[in-house]
Design an enzyme around this catalytic site. Sequence first.
Site, PDB file in Angstrom:
ATOM      1  N   ARG A  38      27.082  24.773  36.143  1.00  0.00           N
ATOM      2  CA  ARG A  38      26.609  24.552  37.515  1.00  0.00           C
ATOM      3  C   ARG A  38      25.709  23.318  37.608  1.00  0.00           C
ATOM      4  O   ARG A  38      25.728  22.616  38.618  1.00  0.00           O
ATOM      5  CB  ARG A  38      25.862  25.783  38.004  1.00  0.00           C
ATOM      6  CG  ARG A  38      26.833  26.894  38.293  1.00  0.00           C
ATOM      7  CD  ARG A  38      26.147  28.130  38.776  1.00  0.00           C
ATOM      8  NE  ARG A  38      27.154  29.074  39.226  1.00  0.00           N
ATOM      9  CZ  ARG A  38      26.950  30.356  39.395  1.00  0.00           C
ATOM     10  NH1 ARG A  38      25.760  30.866  39.147  1.00  0.00           N
ATOM     11  NH2 ARG A  38      27.910  31.141  39.807  1.00  0.00           N
ATOM     12  N   LYS A 234      40.186  46.917  43.446  1.00  0.00           N
ATOM     13  CA  LYS A 234      40.367  47.705  44.671  1.00  0.00           C
ATOM     14  C   LYS A 234      41.056  46.954  45.791  1.00  0.00           C
ATOM     15  O   LYS A 234      40.785  45.784  46.023  1.00  0.00           O
ATOM     16  CB  LYS A 234      38.997  48.118  45.185  1.00  0.00           C
ATOM     17  CG  LYS A 234      38.279  49.103  44.313  1.00  0.00           C
ATOM     18  CD  LYS A 234      36.986  49.412  45.013  1.00  0.00           C
ATOM     19  CE  LYS A 234      36.101  50.328  44.216  1.00  0.00           C
ATOM     20  NZ  LYS A 234      34.749  50.275  44.797  1.00  0.00           N
ATOM     21  N   GLY A 387      34.988  34.309  39.497  1.00  0.00           N
ATOM     22  CA  GLY A 387      35.003  35.616  38.850  1.00  0.00           C
ATOM     23  C   GLY A 387      35.945  35.731  37.676  1.00  0.00           C
ATOM     24  O   GLY A 387      36.107  34.796  36.897  1.00  0.00           O
ATOM     25  N   GLY A 410      32.360  35.222  45.598  1.00  0.00           N
ATOM     26  CA  GLY A 410      32.264  35.853  46.925  1.00  0.00           C
ATOM     27  C   GLY A 410      32.589  34.859  48.036  1.00  0.00           C
ATOM     28  O   GLY A 410      33.300  35.181  48.987  1.00  0.00           O
TER      29      GLY A 410
HETATM   30  P1  AMP Z   1      37.617  42.446  41.206  1.00  0.00           P
HETATM   31  O1  AMP Z   1      36.152  42.192  40.992  1.00  0.00           O
HETATM   32  O2  AMP Z   1      37.925  43.289  42.385  1.00  0.00           O
HETATM   33  O3  AMP Z   1      38.430  41.181  41.153  1.00  0.00           O
HETATM   34  O4  AMP Z   1      38.059  43.335  39.993  1.00  0.00           O
HETATM   35  C1  AMP Z   1      37.932  42.955  38.671  1.00  0.00           C
HETATM   36  C2  AMP Z   1      37.925  44.184  37.847  1.00  0.00           C
HETATM   37  O5  AMP Z   1      39.118  44.926  38.064  1.00  0.00           O
HETATM   38  C3  AMP Z   1      37.878  43.889  36.369  1.00  0.00           C
HETATM   39  O6  AMP Z   1      36.665  44.353  35.861  1.00  0.00           O
HETATM   40  C4  AMP Z   1      39.054  44.678  35.803  1.00  0.00           C
HETATM   41  O7  AMP Z   1      38.722  45.380  34.642  1.00  0.00           O
HETATM   42  C5  AMP Z   1      39.374  45.660  36.900  1.00  0.00           C
HETATM   43  N1  AMP Z   1      40.774  46.084  36.852  1.00  0.00           N
HETATM   44  C6  AMP Z   1      41.866  45.328  36.904  1.00  0.00           C
HETATM   45  N2  AMP Z   1      42.978  46.062  36.798  1.00  0.00           N
HETATM   46  C7  AMP Z   1      42.581  47.348  36.676  1.00  0.00           C
HETATM   47  C8  AMP Z   1      43.275  48.592  36.525  1.00  0.00           C
HETATM   48  N3  AMP Z   1      44.611  48.638  36.491  1.00  0.00           N
HETATM   49  N4  AMP Z   1      42.537  49.707  36.444  1.00  0.00           N
HETATM   50  C9  AMP Z   1      41.185  49.652  36.489  1.00  0.00           C
HETATM   51  N5  AMP Z   1      40.471  48.508  36.629  1.00  0.00           N
HETATM   52  C10 AMP Z   1      41.172  47.378  36.726  1.00  0.00           C
END
Ligand code: AMP
Length: 430
Positions: A38, A234, A387, A410
């Site tokens: 950064r 999610k 991320g 974000g």
């Molecule tokens: P996000 O911050 O919403 O982009 O989610 C990232 C997180 O999703 C990471 O920590 C991954 O470990 C988790 N993740 C990805 N695929 C899966 C899955 N099939 N089941 C559970 N967690 C997941």
Amino acid sequence: MNYNKKSVEDIDVAGKKVLVRCDFNVPVKDGVITDDKRIVGAMKTIEYLVAQGAKVILCSHMGRPHNVLDAELKLDKKEKKKIAELPAEEQEAATAAALEKGKKDITKLSLKIVADDLTKKGIPVTLAADVIGPDAQAKAAALKNGEVMLLENVRFHAAEEKNDPDFAKALASLAEIYVNDAFGTAHRAHGSTAGVADYLPAVCGYLIQKEIDVMGKALEDPKRPFVAILGGAKVSDKIGVIQNLIEKVDTLIIGGGMAYTFFRAFGNSIGTSLCEEDKLDLARELVEKARAKGVNFLLPVDNVIAREYKEDSTFMRIYSDSIPDGWMGLDIGEKTQELYSKSICGAGTVVWNGPMGVSEWENFAGGTRAVAKAVAESGAISIIGGGDSAAAVEQLGYADKMTHISTGGGASLEFLEGIELPGIACLLDK
Ligand code: AMP
């Protein structure tokens, strides 16, 4: 949304005091900066301003300082209220403890480490002992053309995150021009990210300019086919992005934990995979909408499933319509990797946000790795949200092959949702 904003090159900065909001929120361990990306990223704008003979006043936040403090170490309202609710005999000790914690944060989260690092990197920087206090004012007034100073952590003032107009006004009074170059906080309407622009002509630095140029162009006039890859845990976190991108993309690729809510919505058994029961109707609606728009909506055809949510769990590959009870999907399978890679390979523009599986664990990182490779080799204009996907791309050594890796997780998500970011909306239009 207007992505056409004035930048440092569109305003005369010579001899002017220029307040630059940077993102110096760097990770620090045992007093050492563990990743200076950064700081390095901010240097182009600073060097330009120095070369133009501006008087440069940098500011940033770092971490989440204990919110009780002001620069003068006062308790804020919330903390005072909490203490007032305690029994009378405990209040004195609680006040002392809160102030003590505040003092520690001031030392731990001081931007001195950043000032020293910039100086080492060839940009001599003086650190003010406060943000809007007497030292900042005196140092700003004494700045000569081409000199650089850094204010203390703006979040030492609770007023920063509240976007208090008095604080923003005091900050603005130090300078004549405002430059926002902190994309990572552009989705927050704080004093130093947006509030100051009420009092000063405001333009963007090179970092924000690149974010707007690349992502704005992808949303407004993408080179086609336009492929979006969305993963992560999610559906609920990505609803806005899916909804906005369905209107614009040719292909939407879904991976990660969110895929299983879609499967469940269409009656597939998903074992113990992640599922948001309250989002099943929405998942069906999104698929319907994609169909109606003629968007190619891709879900995994096979998966790597595990017995338990554990790094060393037993695992196997299985087709999507036959996930047995007691097993959970933790990554996309090899057939899906092939299918997704093929779609990505012919793309003109790719936007990617979110891993295809639990990429932190080796046994479930294959899907994310395959997608990273496909994006890197596609020759498409490639945009990686911050991320986990950015981390995967960097770890695998593909960072140089991507057109753009966003500097804000974000913020990039909100940008892709089509939301107007306060830190960008406040800048002058071209
Ligand atoms: P996000 O911050 O919403 O982009 O989610 C990232 C997180 O999703 C990471 O920590 C991954 O470990 C988790 N993740 C990805 N695929 C899966 C899955 N099939 N089941 C559970 N967690 C997941």
